[in-house]
Design a protein around this motif. Sequence first.
Motif, PDB file in Angstrom:
ATOM      1  N   GLY A 133      15.796  48.306  31.736  1.00 21.41           N
ATOM      2  CA  GLY A 133      16.747  49.174  32.419  1.00 21.41           C
ATOM      3  C   GLY A 133      17.585  48.427  33.438  1.00 21.41           C
ATOM      4  N   ASP A 134      16.975  47.477  34.169  1.00 24.19           N
ATOM      5  CA  ASP A 134      17.744  46.661  35.108  1.00 24.19           C
ATOM      6  C   ASP A 134      18.772  45.799  34.386  1.00 24.19           C
ATOM      7  OD1 ASP A 134      16.400  47.569  37.379  1.00 24.19           O
ATOM      8  OD2 ASP A 134      14.818  46.066  37.172  1.00 24.19           O
ATOM      9  N   LEU A 135      18.441  45.372  33.172  1.00 23.83           N
ATOM     10  CA  LEU A 135      19.301  44.433  32.452  1.00 23.83           C
ATOM     11  C   LEU A 135      20.446  45.113  31.711  1.00 23.83           C
ATOM     12  CD1 LEU A 135      16.555  42.063  30.973  1.00 23.83           C
ATOM     13  CD2 LEU A 135      17.868  41.794  33.089  1.00 23.83           C
ATOM     14  N   ILE A 136      20.172  46.242  31.043  1.00 22.99           N
ATOM     15  CA  ILE A 136      21.216  46.875  30.216  1.00 22.99           C
ATOM     16  C   ILE A 136      21.707  48.200  30.789  1.00 22.99           C
ATOM     17  CG2 ILE A 136      20.231  45.796  28.162  1.00 22.99           C
ATOM     18  CD1 ILE A 136      19.215  48.544  27.313  1.00 22.99           C
ATOM     19  N   GLY A 137      21.129  48.629  31.907  1.00 23.01           N
ATOM     20  CA  GLY A 137      21.530  49.892  32.515  1.00 23.01           C
ATOM     21  C   GLY A 137      20.440  50.931  32.412  1.00 23.01           C
ATOM     22  N   ARG A 138      20.024  51.472  33.554  1.00 19.47           N
ATOM     23  CA  ARG A 138      18.906  52.416  33.551  1.00 19.47           C
ATOM     24  C   ARG A 138      19.277  53.730  32.873  1.00 19.47           C
ATOM     25  NH1 ARG A 138      18.390  49.689  38.566  1.00 19.47           N
ATOM     26  NH2 ARG A 138      19.750  51.155  39.625  1.00 19.47           N
ATOM     27  N   ARG A 139      20.515  54.154  32.988  1.00 21.28           N
ATOM     28  CA  ARG A 139      20.946  55.397  32.334  1.00 21.28           C
ATOM     29  C   ARG A 139      20.752  55.312  30.823  1.00 21.28           C
ATOM     30  NH1 ARG A 139      25.641  56.976  29.726  1.00 21.28           N
ATOM     31  NH2 ARG A 139      26.229  59.188  29.928  1.00 21.28           N
ATOM     32  N   ARG A 140      21.146  54.205  30.250  1.00 20.02           N
ATOM     33  CA  ARG A 140      21.042  54.037  28.803  1.00 20.02           C
ATOM     34  C   ARG A 140      19.585  54.085  28.353  1.00 20.02           C
ATOM     35  NH1 ARG A 140      23.935  48.804  26.675  1.00 20.02           N
ATOM     36  NH2 ARG A 140      25.673  49.976  27.599  1.00 20.02           N
ATOM     37  N   VAL A 141      18.721  53.402  29.080  1.00 16.31           N
ATOM     38  CA  VAL A 141      17.303  53.377  28.717  1.00 16.31           C
ATOM     39  C   VAL A 141      16.690  54.763  28.831  1.00 16.31           C
ATOM     40  CG1 VAL A 141      15.031  52.519  29.441  1.00 16.31           C
ATOM     41  CG2 VAL A 141      16.958  50.943  29.269  1.00 16.31           C
ATOM     42  N   LEU A 142      17.032  55.497  29.894  1.00 15.48           N
ATOM     43  CA  LEU A 142      16.465  56.828  30.075  1.00 15.48           C
ATOM     44  C   LEU A 142      16.888  57.773  28.952  1.00 15.48           C
ATOM     45  CD1 LEU A 142      15.684  58.814  33.145  1.00 15.48           C
ATOM     46  CD2 LEU A 142      17.284  59.887  31.560  1.00 15.48           C
TER      47      LEU A 142
END
Length: 480
Positions: free
Chosen positions: A72-81
């Motif tokens: 999430g830190d690397l590609i964006g936490r919104r996307r992972v969630l």
Amino acid sequence: MTKTSEFSGRRLVALVVLCAATMMTVLDETVVNVAIPSIQRDLGFGATELSWIVNGYLVSFGSLLLLAGRVGDLIGRRRVLLVGLALFTAASLACGLAPSAGVLVGARFAQGAGAALASSVALGMIVSLFDDPAPRARAIGIYAFMASAGASAGLFLGGVITDLAGWRWAFFLNVPIGVIMLVIGVRVLTHETGTGLRAGADYPGAVLLVGGVAATILAVVDPSRRAMVIPAVVLLAAFAVRQLRTQRPLLPLAVLRSRAVIGANLVLMLLGGSMLGFQFLITVYFQNVLGYSPAQAGCAILPIAIGIGGLSLFGYPRISRRVGARVLIVPGMLMVALGLFLLVFAPTHGNYAVSVLPSMLLFAIGGGTAIPAIMSTAMSETTPDALGASSGLLNTSQQVGSAIGLAVLSSIAAATTARLGEHGQTATSAAVGGYHVGWGIGAALITVAAAIAAITLRRPRTQVLAEPQLAGSSPGRLNR
């Protein structure tokens, strides 16, 4: 989304999405517990397969949390969630439609993976979403309530749903909620780019970590796989060595250099294990000793969820603004320990209001203040670019601790019951004796955790950084 000091508008809706995602994933750890006999009858589970209804979820959930947080830190936490929430929702539908034992267990593994993706980044997103003291304190209180009361709510809902509609609806219920949260989340959650995979994509470390945590949980939850503790130790040790040597660690070293972060994770591991072990044993006590139905047992444990909810939502934010989060941790944990200790004296023919309710109230009051304070303290020591990793680490500690605590306390209770039965006690008396020992050990573990908190989470002489609810600055400086 523009940040303001108001606890309203799109940020409030975003908080609802983040907390709902967390609540769903925690709730699904326990919602099926009281439905297991019904599932066994319908799908023909064998005795050795039955435990994987729970263990499949625990293994994938616990082993992927830290990795998911870092991703999430690397590609964006919104996307992972959002990906995690979609996977969790789809897997819930597959669980409800499962025609066989194998399909259900496979879907539970997928559910756990989705839960890890969604819940690993939620706390980090909340911390970054609320800059100002009062809104952040309330937001962390709400999150802590969802995270800690989910297990109790799962036991309650599992009993009621199984009695009224059948076990499949324990899974189907996630589907409309998940779809609604996805649709809203796409609209209100802040777009994030992350630092990029090149900033910290330690793939060999990821393999070591996932394998080590999965082996640890397997060794704990499945008695036939105790030998897995050896590869677990080897893999986790290799992961630790790699994190010290690689230039792009999966777990940033700044996170591990904070005494408060390490202490909070140790404390949360012991606290989570003791609390889940208590909830399992008290539910069995209600049904096997006091003769409650599944629905009655679920209702009997509701004071914990209500108490933790009330304090997390309304009491903790106000008190923490006055005295600071750290001051609340040790007293809260000692109250939980006292509540467990009092249950050691619960009689065979106990009265709920006299023998159980006081312990539950102490448990609720202590948990409602200590848990959000622990989370707040740990996250205040984390740099903005490592919020996902720190959030994932906290969730991993709680998850692994819960799995270990449940396995250890239930096993000790069962062994004590067997020994007492061999010495001539009745089945009921022997069972209660086993519960007493389990609750006593849980109280001791939480007392140890309180001592660790007193050493590692105390306010430093020179306050480098105030807790999130006290500071208006970014939670980026470390108190080492």
